[in-house]
Structures are given as structure tokens and as C-alpha cells.
Design an enzyme around this catalytic site. Structure first.
Site, PDB file in Angstrom:
ATOM      1  N   CYS A  22      26.356 -18.008  12.728  1.00 47.33           N
ATOM      2  CA  CYS A  22      27.334 -17.030  13.231  1.00 47.33           C
ATOM      3  C   CYS A  22      28.383 -16.739  12.165  1.00 47.33           C
ATOM      4  O   CYS A  22      29.198 -17.600  11.824  1.00 47.33           O
ATOM      5  CB  CYS A  22      27.979 -17.577  14.506  1.00 47.33           C
ATOM      6  SG  CYS A  22      29.419 -16.630  15.073  1.00 47.33           S
ATOM      7  N   CYS A  25      32.064 -17.005  13.309  1.00 50.75           N
ATOM      8  CA  CYS A  25      32.415 -18.418  13.510  1.00 50.75           C
ATOM      9  C   CYS A  25      32.917 -19.043  12.210  1.00 50.75           C
ATOM     10  O   CYS A  25      33.849 -19.853  12.209  1.00 50.75           O
ATOM     11  CB  CYS A  25      31.213 -19.206  14.016  1.00 50.75           C
ATOM     12  SG  CYS A  25      30.591 -18.684  15.624  1.00 50.75           S
TER      13      CYS A  25
END
Length: 278
Positions: A22, A25
Site C-alpha cells: 500500500c 500506508c
């Protein structure tokens, strides 16, 4: 259960749901870790890789990542999704964690300064506010508090210099706006004539609105706020549009200087409404 639910009964716990693949993230992770570290133990951070623990993410209803949930007293109480700016992360954590011990101590110091001012110890209050500003020159409560102390002492030039310490972009803060309104009022009343002379003018002509207006300003400067309000209300009652609604505008300046929750502000707003909508 141990690291999040049970631990959240001792301190707020943030759970950061993330995954190695991600991109957002990777952007959020370092920022939230930094802000949690700066919170000095007021919150705990737990990172949860959803690839390794998909059942927990599903149980929490995580549909996209990054997703952050805050647990307090064993249950989730707040959260956000996506990579927020650092400033918003700080606001989120501050809302969950409450003030730091240092901030709580500062609040007590500022409260003691306000209490001294309210009790008439202007010099003592000014000394406390000045001490706070030595540590934090941009503390708005201390700047506005010291400004009001200087106004009360008649040191209007120093009050204006103190107000100039307000950081750019903070001029609209209610504390700052109130102090500025109080200073404007003090400067406005500096050259107003003798109370007795104004009262005589008003006694000779009840429609001398300028005399009544000046008398209201002078009374407020001397602490007689109720009579000041009543004179301005009387102008509005007799001739609402006098001098481009100067009386109503002056009342609004009083309200800003006194603060929205001041008992006299509340009472004066009630009186103003009864006149305007009668």
C-alpha cells in the site's frame, strides 16, 4: 486483546491497518509514528498488517487502507482512513489523548493569571503572563491576557506592541479578537470628555445621541458596563439608524471585547434583541 483492547483501558491505543503493497500506508506510517512519539507516551500505536490478519480487518469493517482506529476503555471511539497531513494527525491524536502534562500545567498557570486579573491583581496577572511568554512567545492566551493587563494599567502603547506578537494568521482567534476589541475601546475612550459634562448635556437634551454615546463609552471604560449598555440601547430605541447604526455596532464591539459567554454580553444581547425585534 492484550495489546489493544486491554491496554486501551490504561491509555488510548491507535491501530494502524496497513499492508506492504500500500503506497499511502508508506506515506502515513512514518508520520503517525513521529506524532505518537511526540505525544510522549500519551497514546500507544499498534500496527496491523491486514495480509497477516485479514480476519481482524474484516471484523473492524476496514474496506480500504490505510485505516486508523482509536480505542479507549476497550472499544473503538474514533478513526480515519487515508493518508492525512501531519497537522491533521496531530489534531486527531490531541483529541484522543487530551492535553500533555506540560499543557495541563500551562493551563493551570494561565487560569491562575486570569483569576488574579479578575480579583483586581493586574500586576500579578501581568507578571504570570509575561513569564509564560518568555517560554512561548506565540502563546495566544498569554499575549491576549498581557494585553488586557496593560490596557487596565493604561499602558495602551505597550498593549499595542504586545498584541503585535500574535503570529500571522492567528488574528481571528477569539482570544486575540477580544483583546484587540478591548484595546480599540480603550483608545476610543482616551479623549472622551468628563462624565459630569456629558451627563449635563444629556440632561439638557435627551436626544443628544452623541453625548449619550460618549457617556456609554466612558461608563464602560470605568467598569460600569450595565449603564453603558442601557445608554446604547436607549439610542437604538429612540433612533435606531443614528450615525449609521453606531449604537448597535458599538454594542457588538462590547460583546467581542467581553467575550461571548460573559454574563453581561448575554444580558445585553437579550436587551438588544428585544429592541430590534419589538
Amino acid at each position: 486483546m492484550k495489546d489493544v483492547v486491554e491496554e486501551s483501558r490504561n491509555q488510548p491505543v491507535l491501530v494502524d491497518f496497513w499492508a506492504p503493497w500500500c503506497g499511502p500506508c508508506k506515506q502515513l506510517g512514518p508520520m503517525i509514528e513521529k506524532v505518537v512519539t511526540e505525544a510522549k507516551g500519551q497514546v500507544k500505536l499498534v500496527k496491523m498488517n491486514i495480509d497477516e490478519h485479514p480476519a481482524i480487518a474484516q471484523q473492524m469493517g476496514v474496506q480500504s487502507i490505510p485505516a486508523v482506529f482509536a480505542f479507549v476503555d476497550g472499544r473503538p471511539v474514533d478513526g480515519f482512513m487515508g493518508a492525512l497531513p501531519e497537522s491533521q494527525i496531530k489534531e486527531f491524536i490531541a483529541r484522543i489523548a487530551g492535553p500533555t502534562p506540560e499543557e495541563a500545567g500551562l493551563e493551570d498557570v494561565l487560569a491562575s493569571a486570569q483569576a488574579a486579573f479578575d480579583e483586581g491583581d493586574v500586576a500579578g496577572a501581568a507578571e504570570i503572563y509575561a513569564a509564560v511568554l518568555q517560554e512561548d512567545r506565540e502563546n495566544l492566551a498569554a499575549i491576549s491576557g498581557l494585553t488586557r493587563c496593560l490596557i487596565a494599567s493604561g499602558e495602551l502603547d505597550r498593549a499595542r506592541q504586545t498584541l503585535a506578537l500574535v503570529p500571522p494568521g492567528k488574528e481571528a482567534d477569539p482570544l486575540v479578537a477580544g483583546a484587540k476589541a478591548a484595546l480599540d475601546l480603550a483608545e476610543q475612550t482616551a479623549d472622551i470628555g468628563d462624565l459630569g459634562e456629558l451627563a449635563q448635556r444629556l440632561e439638557a437634551d435627551g436626544n443628544d445621541h452623541q453625548a449619550r454615546f460618549d457617556l456609554a463609552l466612558a461608563l464602560n471604560a470605568r467598569g460600569d458596563r450595565e449603564d453603558a449598555v442601557n445608554h446604547l440601547i436607549e439610542i437604538i430605541r429612540r433612533k435606531r439608524d443614528w450615525n449609521d447604526e453606531a449604537a448597535r455596532k458599538q454594542l457588538l464591539q462590547f460583546f467581542e471585547a467581553w467575550g461571548p459567554m460573559d454574563p453581561m454580553t448575554i444580558e445585553a444581547r437579550r436587551k438588544l434583541s428585544s429592541v430590534l425585534f419589538s
